[in-house]
Design a protein around this motif. Structure first.
Motif, PDB file in Angstrom:
ATOM      1  N   ILE A   1       0.414   4.082  -2.975  1.00  0.00           N
ATOM      2  CA  ILE A   1      -0.036   5.444  -2.679  1.00  0.00           C
ATOM      3  C   ILE A   1       1.056   6.446  -3.024  1.00  0.00           C
ATOM      4  O   ILE A   1       0.782   7.528  -3.558  1.00  0.00           O
TER       5      ILE A   1
ATOM      6  N   THR B   1       0.824  -1.222   0.000  1.00  0.00           N
ATOM      7  CA  THR B   1       0.000   0.000   0.000  1.00  0.00           C
ATOM      8  C   THR B   1       0.850   1.261   0.000  1.00  0.00           C
ATOM      9  O   THR B   1       0.537   2.233  -0.700  1.00  0.00           O
ATOM     10  N   HIS B   2       1.920   1.261   0.768  1.00  0.00           N
ATOM     11  CA  HIS B   2       2.760   2.455   0.876  1.00  0.00           C
ATOM     12  C   HIS B   2       3.342   2.850  -0.483  1.00  0.00           C
ATOM     13  O   HIS B   2       3.325   4.032  -0.858  1.00  0.00           O
TER      14      HIS B   2
ATOM     15  N   ASN C   1       0.002   8.470   4.056  1.00  0.00           N
ATOM     16  CA  ASN C   1       1.043   7.557   3.582  1.00  0.00           C
ATOM     17  C   ASN C   1       2.276   7.574   4.478  1.00  0.00           C
ATOM     18  O   ASN C   1       3.011   6.581   4.551  1.00  0.00           O
TER      19      ASN C   1
END
Length: 225
Positions: free
Chosen positions: A105, A101-102, A152
């Motif tokens: 994003i 996810t990091h 983030n």
């Protein structure tokens, strides 16, 4: 070709060490620089730029409005440059598989960060039909970048802790305090003029003055074409 393969292999080795929780001194430095640059840019300077430009709403001096406007522009340009450096270093030093996810994003965030100044440069003059639409896009994108960037950073801290088992509680607490302070300033600006009027009687509020101060629209036309 051989050099490129070696570079990819080197990045995979470093990334693999990170995934396994083996934080080498070199990788630790790269992660620290990456975190510092993005914390400073999207986590501090960009929200600060939003707060600064909102300060023009209650300012009567044209000169001060100009100072605030160009300070806003300078802060946002600096934030853009720092975020760009962070993006370049990420491509060089990390294995960017974009499987978490990091990273996903972050990729979207880098794109939006560069779209925002492009929109700012094509700002139509006041009175033109699409000015309202432009303002809405500029405001939504700027606010969205700040919110996404802050989120983030928290995700990045959590990911770092998951992969290395190193505590990030102190950094998370410091960042939370900074974000909370920025949010407080943002909300306070929204109600500041209303709060100031509470100590003034209704007659004083409507009393004519010999030197009328410029309206927000007039200030914008004089300062921000």
């Amino acid at each position: 070709m051989h050099v490129g393969c070696q570079l990819q292999h080197w990045k995979r080795v470093k990334s693999g060490a990170f995934i396994l929780g083996l934080l080498t001194p070199e990788l630790s430095i790269h992660i620290t620089i990456h975190g510092f640059l993005l914390w400073t840019s999207v986590g501090f300077l960009m929200p600060l730029g939003v707060v600064i430009i909102r300060m023009t709403e209650g300012v009567k001096s044209i000169r001060m409005v100009k100072v605030l406007f160009y300070t806003h522009v300078t802060v946002q340009i600096l934030a853009l440059l720092l975020a760009t450096v962070a993006a370049v270093l990420s491509l060089i030093n990390f294995e960017n598989s974009f499987n978490n996810t990091h990273q996903k994003i972050g990729l979207v965030l880098y794109g939006l960060i560069w779209i925002q100044p492009l929109i700012a440069f094509v700002r139509p003059r006041r009175g033109i039909r699409f000015r309202s639409l432009w303002y809405l896009m500029h405001w939504l994108l700027g606010t969205g970048v700040c919110v996404m960037g802050i989120a983030n950073i928290f995700i990045g801290l959590h990911t770092f802790h998951e992969r290395t088992s190193i505590s990030v509680s102190l950094w998370a607490a410091l960042f939370t305090a900074e974000v909370s302070f920025m949010a407080f300033l943002y909300l306070l600006q929204h109600r500041w003029q209303y709060m100031m009027r509470q100590g003034v009687t209704q007659d004083e509020q409507i009393a004519p003055t010999s030197h009328a101060s410029p309206t927000s629209n007039q200030k914008e036309m004089l300062v921000m074409p």
